[in-house]
Design a protein around this motif. Structure first.
Motif, short mmCIF file in Angstrom:
data_model
loop_
_atom_site.label_atom_id
_atom_site.label_comp_id
_atom_site.label_asym_id
_atom_site.label_seq_id
_atom_site.Cartn_x
_atom_site.Cartn_y
_atom_site.Cartn_z
N SER A 306 0.85 -1.19 0.00
CA SER A 306 0.00 0.00 0.00
C SER A 306 0.88 1.24 0.00
N GLY A 307 0.53 2.21 -0.85
CA GLY A 307 1.32 3.43 -0.96
C GLY A 307 0.76 4.57 -0.13
N TYR A 308 1.36 5.73 -0.30
CA TYR A 308 1.01 6.94 0.43
C TYR A 308 -0.15 7.65 -0.26
N GLY A 309 -1.16 8.07 0.52
CA GLY A 309 -2.25 8.85 -0.04
C GLY A 309 -3.61 8.23 0.20
N GLY A 310 -4.62 8.69 -0.57
CA GLY A 310 -5.98 8.21 -0.40
C GLY A 310 -6.14 6.77 -0.83
N ARG A 311 -6.95 6.02 -0.09
CA ARG A 311 -7.24 4.63 -0.45
C ARG A 311 -8.63 4.27 0.05
N ASP A 312 -9.23 3.25 -0.58
CA ASP A 312 -10.57 2.79 -0.22
C ASP A 312 -10.45 1.56 0.67
N ILE A 313 -11.04 1.60 1.90
CA ILE A 313 -11.00 0.45 2.80
C ILE A 313 -12.40 -0.12 3.03
N GLY A 314 -13.35 0.21 2.12
CA GLY A 314 -14.68 -0.39 2.19
C GLY A 314 -15.71 0.42 2.94
N GLU A 315 -15.30 1.55 3.54
CA GLU A 315 -16.26 2.37 4.29
C GLU A 315 -16.11 3.84 3.89
N GLY A 316 -15.90 4.08 2.62
CA GLY A 316 -15.80 5.46 2.15
C GLY A 316 -14.38 5.92 1.92
N GLY A 317 -13.36 5.19 2.38
CA GLY A 317 -11.98 5.54 2.14
C GLY A 317 -11.35 6.33 3.27
N GLU A 318 -10.01 6.44 3.20
CA GLU A 318 -9.25 7.21 4.20
C GLU A 318 -7.95 7.66 3.56
N PHE A 319 -7.25 8.59 4.22
CA PHE A 319 -5.93 9.00 3.74
C PHE A 319 -4.86 8.18 4.45
N HIS A 320 -3.98 7.57 3.66
CA HIS A 320 -2.93 6.70 4.21
C HIS A 320 -1.64 7.51 4.31
N TYR A 321 -1.18 7.78 5.55
CA TYR A 321 -0.05 8.68 5.77
C TYR A 321 1.30 7.98 5.71
N GLY A 322 1.35 6.77 5.21
CA GLY A 322 2.62 6.06 5.09
C GLY A 322 2.54 5.02 3.99
N VAL A 323 3.48 4.06 4.05
CA VAL A 323 3.46 2.92 3.12
C VAL A 323 3.46 1.64 3.94
N ASP A 324 2.95 0.54 3.35
CA ASP A 324 2.87 -0.75 4.04
C ASP A 324 3.76 -1.78 3.34
N ILE A 325 4.47 -2.57 4.18
CA ILE A 325 5.29 -3.68 3.69
C ILE A 325 4.82 -4.94 4.42
N ALA A 326 4.37 -5.94 3.68
CA ALA A 326 3.83 -7.17 4.27
C ALA A 326 4.88 -8.28 4.27
N ASN A 327 4.90 -9.03 5.37
CA ASN A 327 5.77 -10.21 5.48
C ASN A 327 5.28 -11.01 6.69
N SER A 328 5.99 -12.06 7.07
CA SER A 328 5.56 -12.90 8.19
C SER A 328 5.85 -12.22 9.52
N ILE A 329 5.10 -12.61 10.56
CA ILE A 329 5.32 -12.09 11.90
C ILE A 329 6.73 -12.47 12.36
N GLY A 330 7.41 -11.50 12.95
CA GLY A 330 8.78 -11.73 13.42
C GLY A 330 9.84 -11.25 12.46
N THR A 331 9.44 -10.82 11.22
CA THR A 331 10.42 -10.28 10.27
C THR A 331 11.10 -9.05 10.88
N PRO A 332 12.45 -8.96 10.80
CA PRO A 332 13.14 -7.81 11.41
C PRO A 332 12.74 -6.48 10.78
N ILE A 333 12.62 -5.45 11.63
CA ILE A 333 12.38 -4.07 11.19
C ILE A 333 13.61 -3.27 11.59
N VAL A 334 14.18 -2.50 10.64
CA VAL A 334 15.41 -1.77 10.90
C VAL A 334 15.19 -0.27 10.80
N ALA A 335 16.10 0.49 11.43
CA ALA A 335 16.05 1.95 11.34
C ALA A 335 16.34 2.38 9.91
#
Length: 428
Positions: A306-335
């Motif tokens: 998911s990118g930055y900006g407006g998106r539809d989540i099924g209830e009229g939409g919202e503004f997305h103030y970041g980006v999303d990266i999907a992976n398995s639980i426990g994947t390392p997150i770095v600075a």
């Protein structure tokens, strides 16, 4: 700074739980009548919403196309950066080789000059003896056979010494010419590499300009989506203004179902725990993302969802103030860059979140990493780009394991304050 940040967080959390007062309905008949009218309005507005959702979906398809182009440019920019670094390293190595050759040339020139002086001394000695030296005269002037042998040995020694001096002089002059030619060749190669470097930098600057143009176009498209979203929300909110009796009935029903909801929550957590174990078992050992060159790096390995900006989540939409990266639980997150951890705790819909404050070229930035399953850092800790600060999770308002990543110019004081598109700084 920490006190200001905590105050901002407190205000955001407090505002997120504010509720608008609801009007009253006097009787059950009024309630039924209101519900009937509400259903009719709902049907009409839902039809309009579906029509507008189709337009938004077309807009989102365009955004996905632009995002794909941006990611392709990111790949080219990374490739150009790598080539530039290799050329700079080659230039550095060649400069060292040239310096060594110059030192060797100095030594050869000194040896040749010193030998020239020796040869001049030999010539002066010959001239002082009458203009020439006859080795035959020296041999014939022997007084005895033993004297002849001694003179013959001396003459051979002198002749060998002269030949050696002249041969060494010739060899050194030849080596001097070869090394000077090598220096000229390496300097010409350096010039060509520098021209190549200039060309690569021009290409990279053009790619960055094109990337920013696409981001501007993307954000323009997203701004249009925000206007559409606000209109939908306004229409939708009018439908949801129900009477106090309906609200009371909803509260009563919620109380009755509280125990059912509690049991469902226990079951959900059990399923999530089993799913985490399954994902961890199937994914094997998770590794942090490769650290890229430059100031910024990608915060987690995985799929860009998911990118930055407006998106539809099924209830009229919202503004997305970041980006999303999907992976398995426990994947390392770095600075994403060097900085200091300024927040590490649960926060509203973010779930478990870490915030890092950075100072880059005199400008303060704050990065946000949300929905973590675990922390690997604490407030006040100095972290480096690529250092693990937590693990990917599904906490807060989340539909699956992922990392929600934001960049803000200045200090964090709510999602919209100083928010910028992360793809301007980080290549995904």
């Amino acid at each position: 700074m920490r006190k200001s940040l905590l105050l901002g967080l407190t205000l955001v959390v407090g505002l997120s739980f504010s509720v608008e007062p609801i009007a009253n309905a006097s009787t059950l008949d009024d309630l039924k009548k209101s519900q009937s009218e509400l259903n009719q309005k709902k049907s009409k507005i839902n039809s309009e919403i579906k029509t507008k959702e189709k337009d938004i979906n077309v807009n989102q398809t365009r955004q996905e196309q632009i995002t794909s182009q941006i990611q392709a440019l990111d790949a080219k920019i990374i490739e150009a950066n790598d080539k530039i670094e290799k050329i700079l390293n080659d230039i550095k190595i060649t400069n060292l080789e040239i310096e060594k050759l110059k030192e060797s040339i100095k030594e050869l020139e000194k040896k040749i000059a010193d030998r020239d002086e020796l040869i001049k001394e030999r010539i002066r000695a010959v001239q002082a003896s009458g203009g020439s030296v006859s080795y035959i005269d020296v041999l014939l002037g022997a007084n005895s056979f033993a004297d002849f042998i001694d003179r013959f040995s001396a003459v051979n020694t002198l002749m060998d010494a002269d030949r050696k001096i002249l041969q060494e002089q010739s060899d050194d002059k030849k080596a001097l010419e070869e090394q000077k030619a090598s220096v000229e060749e390496k300097l010409a190669t350096q010039e060509a590499r520098r021209d190549q470097l200039v060309t690569l930098k021009k290409q990279m600057d053009a790619q960055k300009a094109e990337k920013n143009r696409l981001i501007d176009e993307l954000e323009k498209e997203q701004a249009q989506m925000v206007v559409q979203k606000e209109k939908l929300e306004k229409e939708h909110s009018e439908i949801l203004k129900i009477s106090a009796d309906v609200q009371a009935k909803i509260v009563s029903e919620q109380k009755r179902l509280a125990e059912v909801a509690r049991q469902a929550e226990i079951a959900r957590k059990k399923r999530e725990a089993e799913e985490r174990k399954r994902q961890q078992a199937s994914s094997g050992v998770s590794v942090p993302p490769a650290v890229s060159s430059g100031t910024w790096t990608r915060p987690a390995a995985g799929r860009f969802t998911s990118g930055y900006g407006g998106r539809d989540i099924g209830e009229g939409g919202e503004f997305h103030y970041g980006v999303d990266i999907a992976n398995s639980i426990g994947t390392p997150i770095v600075a994403a860059a060097d900085g200091v951890v300024s927040y590490a705790a649960p926060l509203s819909t973010f779930g478990n979140v870490v915030m890092v404050t950075h100072s880059i070229d005199g400008q303060i930035y704050t990065t946000v990493y949300a929905h973590m399953s675990a922390f690997s850092s604490s407030v006040g800790q100095v972290v480096q780009k690529g250092q693990i600060i937590g693990r990917m999770g599904n906490t807060g308002r989340s539909t699956g394991p992922h990392t929600h990543f934001e960049i803000h110019i200045g200090y964090w004081a709510g999602q919209s304050h100083g928010s910028v598109n992360p793809t301007r700084y980080v290549s995904f």
